[in-house]
Design a protein around this motif. Structure first.
Motif, PDB file in Angstrom:
ATOM      1  N   GLY A  37       0.814  -1.213   0.000  1.00 53.55           N
ATOM      2  CA  GLY A  37       0.000   0.000   0.000  1.00 53.55           C
ATOM      3  C   GLY A  37       0.844   1.259   0.000  1.00 53.55           C
ATOM      4  O   GLY A  37       0.565   2.213  -0.724  1.00 53.55           O
ATOM      5  N   LEU A  38       1.907   1.253   0.772  1.00 52.58           N
ATOM      6  CA  LEU A  38       2.813   2.397   0.803  1.00 52.58           C
ATOM      7  C   LEU A  38       3.504   2.581  -0.536  1.00 52.58           C
ATOM      8  O   LEU A  38       3.671   3.712  -1.010  1.00 52.58           O
ATOM      9  CB  LEU A  38       3.852   2.201   1.911  1.00 52.58           C
ATOM     10  CG  LEU A  38       4.022   3.418   2.786  1.00 52.58           C
ATOM     11  CD1 LEU A  38       3.503   3.074   4.164  1.00 52.58           C
ATOM     12  CD2 LEU A  38       5.461   3.788   2.850  1.00 52.58           C
ATOM     13  N   ALA A  39       3.910   1.484  -1.171  1.00 55.74           N
ATOM     14  CA  ALA A  39       4.559   1.565  -2.480  1.00 55.74           C
ATOM     15  C   ALA A  39       3.604   2.134  -3.525  1.00 55.74           C
ATOM     16  O   ALA A  39       3.997   2.966  -4.346  1.00 55.74           O
ATOM     17  CB  ALA A  39       5.054   0.187  -2.901  1.00 55.74           C
ATOM     18  N   ILE A  40       2.357   1.719  -3.486  1.00 51.74           N
ATOM     19  CA  ILE A  40       1.361   2.250  -4.426  1.00 51.74           C
ATOM     20  C   ILE A  40       1.152   3.744  -4.177  1.00 51.74           C
ATOM     21  O   ILE A  40       1.094   4.540  -5.123  1.00 51.74           O
ATOM     22  CB  ILE A  40       0.036   1.472  -4.298  1.00 51.74           C
ATOM     23  CG1 ILE A  40       0.223   0.048  -4.822  1.00 51.74           C
ATOM     24  CG2 ILE A  40      -1.098   2.183  -5.007  1.00 51.74           C
ATOM     25  CD1 ILE A  40      -0.931  -0.879  -4.519  1.00 51.74           C
ATOM     26  N   LEU A  41       1.077   4.136  -2.919  1.00 52.23           N
ATOM     27  CA  LEU A  41       0.888   5.539  -2.571  1.00 52.23           C
ATOM     28  C   LEU A  41       2.070   6.392  -3.052  1.00 52.23           C
ATOM     29  O   LEU A  41       1.875   7.447  -3.649  1.00 52.23           O
ATOM     30  CB  LEU A  41       0.709   5.670  -1.063  1.00 52.23           C
ATOM     31  CG  LEU A  41       0.431   7.067  -0.526  1.00 52.23           C
ATOM     32  CD1 LEU A  41      -0.958   7.518  -0.974  1.00 52.23           C
ATOM     33  CD2 LEU A  41       0.533   7.084   0.980  1.00 52.23           C
ATOM     34  N   ASP A  43       4.162   5.641  -5.457  1.00 50.42           N
ATOM     35  CA  ASP A  43       4.173   5.622  -6.915  1.00 50.42           C
ATOM     36  C   ASP A  43       3.177   6.631  -7.481  1.00 50.42           C
ATOM     37  O   ASP A  43       3.493   7.377  -8.416  1.00 50.42           O
ATOM     38  CB  ASP A  43       3.840   4.217  -7.409  1.00 50.42           C
ATOM     39  CG  ASP A  43       3.882   4.114  -8.918  1.00 50.42           C
ATOM     40  OD1 ASP A  43       4.918   4.470  -9.509  1.00 50.42           O
ATOM     41  OD2 ASP A  43       2.866   3.678  -9.505  1.00 50.42           O
ATOM     42  N   ARG A  44       1.991   6.669  -6.928  1.00 51.55           N
ATOM     43  CA  ARG A  44       0.979   7.628  -7.409  1.00 51.55           C
ATOM     44  C   ARG A  44       1.411   9.059  -7.132  1.00 51.55           C
ATOM     45  O   ARG A  44       1.221   9.948  -7.965  1.00 51.55           O
ATOM     46  CB  ARG A  44      -0.361   7.332  -6.765  1.00 51.55           C
ATOM     47  CG  ARG A  44      -0.910   6.003  -7.211  1.00 51.55           C
ATOM     48  CD  ARG A  44      -2.386   6.034  -7.444  1.00 51.55           C
ATOM     49  NE  ARG A  44      -2.798   4.746  -7.980  1.00 51.55           N
ATOM     50  CZ  ARG A  44      -3.809   4.055  -7.519  1.00 51.55           C
ATOM     51  NH1 ARG A  44      -4.529   4.528  -6.546  1.00 51.55           N
ATOM     52  NH2 ARG A  44      -4.115   2.897  -8.059  1.00 51.55           N
ATOM     53  N   ALA A  45       1.978   9.302  -5.948  1.00 57.22           N
ATOM     54  CA  ALA A  45       2.437  10.655  -5.616  1.00 57.22           C
ATOM     55  C   ALA A  45       3.551  11.087  -6.567  1.00 57.22           C
ATOM     56  O   ALA A  45       3.562  12.223  -7.043  1.00 57.22           O
ATOM     57  CB  ALA A  45       2.909  10.714  -4.167  1.00 57.22           C
ATOM     58  N   ALA A  46       4.477  10.185  -6.866  1.00 55.73           N
ATOM     59  CA  ALA A  46       5.560  10.511  -7.801  1.00 55.73           C
ATOM     60  C   ALA A  46       5.007  10.763  -9.195  1.00 55.73           C
ATOM     61  O   ALA A  46       5.497  11.653  -9.912  1.00 55.73           O
ATOM     62  CB  ALA A  46       6.576   9.381  -7.829  1.00 55.73           C
ATOM     63  N   GLY A  47       3.991  10.017  -9.608  1.00 57.14           N
ATOM     64  CA  GLY A  47       3.365  10.242 -10.905  1.00 57.14           C
ATOM     65  C   GLY A  47       2.697  11.604 -10.982  1.00 57.14           C
ATOM     66  O   GLY A  47       2.806  12.306 -11.995  1.00 57.14           O
ATOM     67  N   ILE A  48       2.022  11.994  -9.919  1.00 57.60           N
ATOM     68  CA  ILE A  48       1.369  13.303  -9.890  1.00 57.60           C
ATOM     69  C   ILE A  48       2.406  14.419  -9.943  1.00 57.60           C
ATOM     70  O   ILE A  48       2.263  15.378 -10.705  1.00 57.60           O
ATOM     71  CB  ILE A  48       0.466  13.429  -8.644  1.00 57.60           C
ATOM     72  CG1 ILE A  48      -0.736  12.496  -8.780  1.00 57.60           C
ATOM     73  CG2 ILE A  48       0.019  14.867  -8.423  1.00 57.60           C
ATOM     74  CD1 ILE A  48      -1.550  12.351  -7.507  1.00 57.60           C
ATOM     75  N   VAL A  49       3.457  14.290  -9.151  1.00 60.72           N
ATOM     76  CA  VAL A  49       4.519  15.307  -9.161  1.00 60.72           C
ATOM     77  C   VAL A  49       5.178  15.367 -10.532  1.00 60.72           C
ATOM     78  O   VAL A  49       5.442  16.451 -11.060  1.00 60.72           O
ATOM     79  CB  VAL A  49       5.551  15.025  -8.045  1.00 60.72           C
ATOM     80  CG1 VAL A  49       6.783  15.902  -8.201  1.00 60.72           C
ATOM     81  CG2 VAL A  49       4.924  15.234  -6.680  1.00 60.72           C
ATOM     82  N   GLY A  50       5.429  14.222 -11.146  1.00 60.47           N
ATOM     83  CA  GLY A  50       6.022  14.200 -12.481  1.00 60.47           C
ATOM     84  C   GLY A  50       5.138  14.858 -13.511  1.00 60.47           C
ATOM     85  O   GLY A  50       5.612  15.607 -14.378  1.00 60.47           O
ATOM     86  N   THR A  51       3.834  14.615 -13.430  1.00 63.60           N
ATOM     87  CA  THR A  51       2.890  15.241 -14.348  1.00 63.60           C
ATOM     88  C   THR A  51       2.867  16.754 -14.152  1.00 63.60           C
ATOM     89  O   THR A  51       2.859  17.517 -15.125  1.00 63.60           O
ATOM     90  CB  THR A  51       1.473  14.667 -14.135  1.00 63.60           C
ATOM     91  OG1 THR A  51       1.521  13.257 -14.321  1.00 63.60           O
ATOM     92  CG2 THR A  51       0.483  15.285 -15.092  1.00 63.60           C
TER      93      THR A  51
END
Length: 76
Positions: A37-41, A43-51
């Motif tokens: 769950g932490l890894a998914i969280l 990953d999503r946060a890094a994707g949002i920041v990258g976007t």
């Protein structure tokens, strides 16, 4: 807060009194989903920041002249 600390101490004592194989299974059942769950969280946060960073305007740079493929000796 004291009640939470007492509860945690009781859980910790219960876990440490279990036989080792049960401790491993219990740790796997609890720790693996938490880590996933932490890894998914993350990953999503890094994707949002990258976007968000990709959407920022970038300054235009002057094109650099192409570099020579090999050194040409200059005459003096």
């Amino acid at each position: 807060m004291r009640a939470l600390a007492d509860w945690w101490d009781a859980v910790e004592l219960w876990v440490t009194q279990l036989p080792f194989p049960f401790q491993v299974v219990l740790a796997a059942v609890v720790v693996l989903p938490v880590c996933a769950g932490l890894a998914i969280l993350v990953d999503r946060a890094a994707g949002i920041v990258g976007t968000l960073l990709a959407a920022l305007p970038r300054p235009r740079r002057a094109p650099r002249p192409p570099e020579p493929l090999f050194d040409v000796p200059t005459e003096r």
